[in-house]
Motif scaffolding. Structure first.
Motif, short mmCIF file in Angstrom:
data_model
loop_
_atom_site.label_atom_id
_atom_site.label_comp_id
_atom_site.label_asym_id
_atom_site.label_seq_id
_atom_site.Cartn_x
_atom_site.Cartn_y
_atom_site.Cartn_z
N GLN A 1 42.21 79.62 37.30
CA GLN A 1 43.67 79.52 37.33
C GLN A 1 44.23 79.98 38.67
O GLN A 1 45.22 79.43 39.15
CB GLN A 1 44.30 80.33 36.19
CG GLN A 1 45.80 80.14 36.08
CD GLN A 1 46.21 78.71 35.81
OE1 GLN A 1 45.68 78.05 34.94
NE2 GLN A 1 47.17 78.22 36.57
N ARG A 2 43.60 80.95 39.30
CA ARG A 2 44.04 81.38 40.63
C ARG A 2 43.92 80.25 41.64
O ARG A 2 44.79 80.07 42.50
CB ARG A 2 43.26 82.61 41.09
CG ARG A 2 43.72 83.89 40.43
CD ARG A 2 43.26 85.12 41.17
NE ARG A 2 41.82 85.19 41.34
CZ ARG A 2 40.98 85.88 40.56
NH1 ARG A 2 41.46 86.57 39.56
NH2 ARG A 2 39.70 85.89 40.79
N ALA A 3 42.84 79.48 41.55
CA ALA A 3 42.68 78.32 42.45
C ALA A 3 43.77 77.29 42.18
O ALA A 3 44.32 76.70 43.12
CB ALA A 3 41.30 77.70 42.28
N ILE A 4 44.09 77.08 40.91
CA ILE A 4 45.16 76.14 40.56
C ILE A 4 46.49 76.65 41.11
O ILE A 4 47.26 75.88 41.70
CB ILE A 4 45.23 75.94 39.04
CG1 ILE A 4 43.98 75.20 38.55
CG2 ILE A 4 46.51 75.19 38.64
CD1 ILE A 4 43.84 75.14 37.04
N ASP A 5 46.77 77.93 40.92
CA ASP A 5 48.03 78.50 41.42
C ASP A 5 48.14 78.35 42.94
O ASP A 5 49.21 78.02 43.46
CB ASP A 5 48.14 79.97 41.03
CG ASP A 5 48.28 80.19 39.53
OD1 ASP A 5 48.60 79.22 38.80
OD2 ASP A 5 48.04 81.33 39.08
N ASN A 6 47.05 78.59 43.65
CA ASN A 6 47.05 78.44 45.11
C ASN A 6 47.30 76.99 45.50
O ASN A 6 48.03 76.71 46.45
CB ASN A 6 45.73 78.92 45.71
CG ASN A 6 45.59 80.42 45.65
OD1 ASN A 6 46.58 81.14 45.60
ND2 ASN A 6 44.37 80.90 45.65
N PHE A 7 46.69 76.05 44.77
CA PHE A 7 46.89 74.63 45.04
C PHE A 7 48.35 74.24 44.85
O PHE A 7 48.97 73.63 45.71
CB PHE A 7 45.99 73.78 44.14
CG PHE A 7 46.42 72.35 44.04
CD1 PHE A 7 46.29 71.50 45.13
CD2 PHE A 7 46.96 71.85 42.88
CE1 PHE A 7 46.70 70.17 45.06
CE2 PHE A 7 47.37 70.53 42.79
CZ PHE A 7 47.24 69.70 43.89
N VAL A 8 48.92 74.64 43.72
CA VAL A 8 50.31 74.29 43.42
C VAL A 8 51.25 74.91 44.46
O VAL A 8 52.17 74.25 44.94
CB VAL A 8 50.68 74.72 41.98
CG1 VAL A 8 52.17 74.58 41.72
CG2 VAL A 8 49.88 73.91 40.97
N ALA A 9 51.00 76.15 44.83
CA ALA A 9 51.84 76.81 45.84
C ALA A 9 51.76 76.13 47.20
O ALA A 9 52.71 76.17 47.97
CB ALA A 9 51.44 78.28 45.96
N SER A 10 50.63 75.48 47.49
CA SER A 10 50.46 74.84 48.80
C SER A 10 51.10 73.46 48.90
O SER A 10 51.19 72.90 49.99
CB SER A 10 48.97 74.73 49.13
OG SER A 10 48.36 73.70 48.35
N LEU A 11 51.54 72.92 47.78
CA LEU A 11 52.14 71.58 47.81
C LEU A 11 53.44 71.59 48.62
O LEU A 11 54.21 72.55 48.55
CB LEU A 11 52.42 71.10 46.38
CG LEU A 11 51.20 70.81 45.52
CD1 LEU A 11 51.63 70.50 44.09
CD2 LEU A 11 50.39 69.67 46.09
N PRO A 12 53.69 70.55 49.38
CA PRO A 12 54.93 70.50 50.17
C PRO A 12 56.18 70.69 49.32
O PRO A 12 57.14 71.32 49.77
CB PRO A 12 54.90 69.09 50.79
CG PRO A 12 53.45 68.76 50.87
CD PRO A 12 52.83 69.40 49.65
#
Length: 90
Positions: free
Chosen positions: A65-76
């Protein structure tokens, strides 16, 4: 972030497309996170980094879930917009 079609992902993982379909149906791989569909007949595009993280953390949902959160936060769409500077009319 690298996107690949199902066949290339299967080749990289040494797994079948049936294996991906099974775990997609069981919720291990989620649309919008691990893969995206851009149309009814368009190929599915997989996010290699998140699929690999899911496999590495197969039994550890909290870590994945941390990887998912980081991915979502990185979206433009989740980036702060810089404040506009006002122009002085002179």
């Amino acid at each position: 972030m690298q996107l690949v079609e199902t066949k290339e992902l299967c080749d990289r993982l040494l797994r079948s497309s049936a294996w991906l379909r099974k775990w997609k149906a069981l919720g291990k791989f989620k649309e919008g996170i691990h893969y995206s569909k851009t149309g009814k007949t368009a190929p599915i595009l997989w996010r290699v980094d998140l699929v690999m993280d899911r496999i590495v953390n197969w039994n550890d949902d909290l870590t994945h879930q941390r990887a998912i959160d980081n991915f979502v936060a990185s979206l433009p769409s989740n980036q702060r917009k810089s404040p506009k500077t006002s122009r002085q009319v002179g």
